[in-house]
Structures are given as C-alpha cells and as structure tokens.
Design an enzyme around this catalytic site. Structure first.
Site, PDB file in Angstrom:
ATOM      1  N   PRO A 137       0.799  -1.226   0.000  1.00  0.00           N
ATOM      2  CA  PRO A 137       0.000   0.000   0.000  1.00  0.00           C
ATOM      3  C   PRO A 137       0.834   1.280   0.000  1.00  0.00           C
ATOM      4  O   PRO A 137       0.296   2.365   0.162  1.00  0.00           O
ATOM      5  CB  PRO A 137      -0.793  -0.117   1.307  1.00  0.00           C
ATOM      6  CG  PRO A 137       0.087  -0.901   2.205  1.00  0.00           C
ATOM      7  CD  PRO A 137       0.865  -1.839   1.336  1.00  0.00           C
ATOM      8  N   GLU A 138       2.140   1.146  -0.184  1.00  0.00           N
ATOM      9  CA  GLU A 138       2.992   2.334  -0.222  1.00  0.00           C
ATOM     10  C   GLU A 138       3.642   2.463  -1.599  1.00  0.00           C
ATOM     11  O   GLU A 138       2.967   2.814  -2.557  1.00  0.00           O
ATOM     12  CB  GLU A 138       4.004   2.278   0.929  1.00  0.00           C
ATOM     13  CG  GLU A 138       3.297   2.323   2.288  1.00  0.00           C
ATOM     14  CD  GLU A 138       4.236   2.326   3.474  1.00  0.00           C
ATOM     15  OE1 GLU A 138       5.035   3.280   3.584  1.00  0.00           O
ATOM     16  OE2 GLU A 138       4.181   1.395   4.307  1.00  0.00           O
TER      17      GLU A 138
END
Length: 343
Positions: free
Chosen positions: A143-144
């Site tokens: 998610p980064e």
C-alpha cells in the site's frame, strides 16, 4: 525614595526570575531532556552509523533517491510523498496513502522523517532498529511504493548517472548497487535531517530563548509527567504502552494495537505543531485536544484548557530550523529503465 524602591523591586523581580529560570533549566536536564549538540563532531557521534558512515557523496545521492518516484512500482510515489520535507516531514493526512491511492490498511499515520535519527526504534510498532532497515520497508510495502527489490535495482542500474554516483560514493569502480545500497544511502540522507530549535538554545544556557509562557508550559510539561516518555534528544522514540492508564477514545479508528507486547513508539515532539494530525491513527487534529488525551490515557491526570495552552506554547519552542534542501534535478531515464506499472 519611592523611585528607589521601585527600581529595587524591579531588580529583585528580575533576579528572582533568573533564579527561577536556572531552576527550570536544571529541572529539565535532570528529567532527561537533552539538546541537539551544537558541535558537529558531537552531533555526528549521535547521528552517524559506523556500519554506514555519513559522507557528502552518500548524502547527495540519498537525497536524489529520496525524491525519485521511479523507485516505486507506479513511478509516481517517492519517499518524499509521505514524508514531505516541505510540510514538516509528513503528508498531512490521517492515514498514509500510497500505491493505487490505497490507505494504510491499519489506518496508520506517517511519522515525520525530521529527527527520526534520534528515535530508538522505527515504525509505530518499533520493528526496525535503525533508518537503514526502515528505509527498505515502505519501498516494498504494497500500500505504499509497492516495488520489488528487483525493480529498484533495475531502475538504479539502468541510469548511468546513478551507477557513477554509487561508484564514487563507495570509492569502487566496479561497484554495482543492490537494493540494500539504495536504502542505505537514503538512510544516510535522512540521518542529516535534524532541526535544532530555541529549546536547544535554552538547554544550552540561553535563558532568553524561551518566553515566559513557554517556560510555564515547560514546567507543566515536566510536573505533569509528560517528560517520562518524551525525553532525550528526540523528546520521544522509546516504546511505551498505549493507552497506559485510561481509554483512548479514538481507539476504534484502525486496528493497530502496537507490537506483540502492546507497546507503541512514542513520537518525537520536535516540530509537533507542523506534523498534525496526531497519534498513530491520525485521529486528532487539534494539539490541545491531543495534550489532554495524553494526560488522561498515559498519566491519569486532568490537564486544563489553560495548562494545555501553555504546553502548546512550549511546543512552539520545539519548532526547529530545517536543513536547506534544494529540490534535486534527477538524472534522465534510459531505454533500459523499467516502465511504470499503475496496476
């Protein structure tokens, strides 16, 4: 005679004030508050890593990679996206947002990168021992930046200017950077992001560095017990139970519970007025509310509006001077540079 008494009274007041300030300074030092060293040699003893020594060449290369979005899978996200050096080293949103506009699955807030070198542990759960290890995480996290080690290595090694810079930084004409080397030089750059403030001047003996209200706030900060967790050079950085003695009223936002022992990293208070929202889940936007919550959850004490206002005033003295960062001009991609993948 009346004038003489007035002059004597003023002198007495100033004398008592100086004595009181000296007492506050000693009190601050005795409770574990420490200044960022003014001397560069002493500072480097704190921020350098003998296994990954700071050099000018590594700092400059690490700065470019910190700002380079091509390290990410999408080609859109850099380290600076979540740790924006123009906005206090944070992104200014309640939960970190990354690849494909995805929020952190645990609703975790991005800690500031400024003064992160003074933290004993990295990440909210303290799973990384230093910045070198920490730098590897967000680059790979789905998610980064969502990149693989292979992607990062291909990007860097496809750009001649980066290959040349690594060879120069490591003084090795045959040097071929791997993923760890990329993280290491980014960490070296991050180690230099320290921000000395007026509070450091006060700790170093300059009484005029703090206003009367800021001193009152510092005294309350110490007397209430806030300094028991927010101490040292970083005014934070250790692992502590959260909540400790009272309920955290925003605990339902996200599912983060700390490490296996329920401990959460204490955030630095340096530049705290520039790094909202507050707490691991970014649930609080008002610093005075955050101060009151800390009193209730961690110390079991009530902090009044007036006390919170004075502590906030003290926090203003923790806003430090940022190192001058000129946005780098990044080297051009080549035909060998991997194409961005938005999926």
């Amino acid at each position: 005679m009346k004038r003489l008494l007035t002059v004597y009274s003023i002198a007495t007041i100033f004398g008592l004030s100086a004595v009181a300030s000296e007492g506050l300074l000693e009190k601050a030092k005795n409770t574990g508050l420490k200044a960022i060293p003014e001397n560069k040699i002493e500072l480097y003893k704190l921020i350098d890593n003998p296994k990954n020594p700071i050099t000018d060449e590594k700092v400059e290369l690490g700065k470019k990679l910190f700002f380079d979005p091509r390290l990410s899978k999408s080609g859109l996200i850099s380290c600076n996206s979540c740790h924006n050096l123009a906005t206090g080293g944070v992104d200014g949103v309640d939960a970190a947002t990354g690849h494909k506009w995805t929020q952190n699955p645990h609703h975790l807030n991005s800690p500031t990168v400024y003064n992160a070198v003074f933290m004993q542990k990295q990440f909210w759960d303290g799973r990384s021992p230093d910045l070198e290890d920490q730098a590897q995480g967000p680059i790979q996290a789905a998610p980064e930046m969502a990149a693989t080690k292979d992607h990062v290595e291909k990007v860097v090694n496809s750009i001649p200017a980066y290959v040349k810079a690594f060879k120069h930084a490591y003084n090795d004409p045959k040097f071929k950077p791997i993923f760890k080397d990329v993280a290491d030089v980014i960490a070296v750059f991050e180690r230099t992001l320290v921000t000395p403030s007026r509070f450091d001047e006060f700790l170093n003996g300059c009484d005029k560095a703090l206003s009367k209200k800021e001193k009152e706030g510092l005294k309350i900060f110490i007397d209430k017990g806030c300094v028991s967790c927010h101490n040292g050079v970083g005014l934070g950085g250790t692992m502590q139970p959260f909540p400790a003695v009272g309920k955290y009223k925003y605990a339902n936002i996200g599912d983060f519970k700390g490490d296996k022992n329920g401990l959460v990293k204490t955030p630095t208070l340096r530049n705290i007025l520039q790094t909202r929202p507050y707490f691991h889940n970014g649930a609080v936007w008002d610093i005075k509310e955050a101060i009151k919550i800390m009193g209730e959850t961690q110390l079991g004490v009530k902090i009044t509006d007036e006390e919170a206002d004075k502590i906030k005033a003290f926090f203003k003295s923790l806003t430090g001077k940022k190192p001058y960062i000129r946005y780098p001009e990044l080297p051009a991609s080549t035909n060998k540079t991997p194409k961005p993948d938005l999926h």
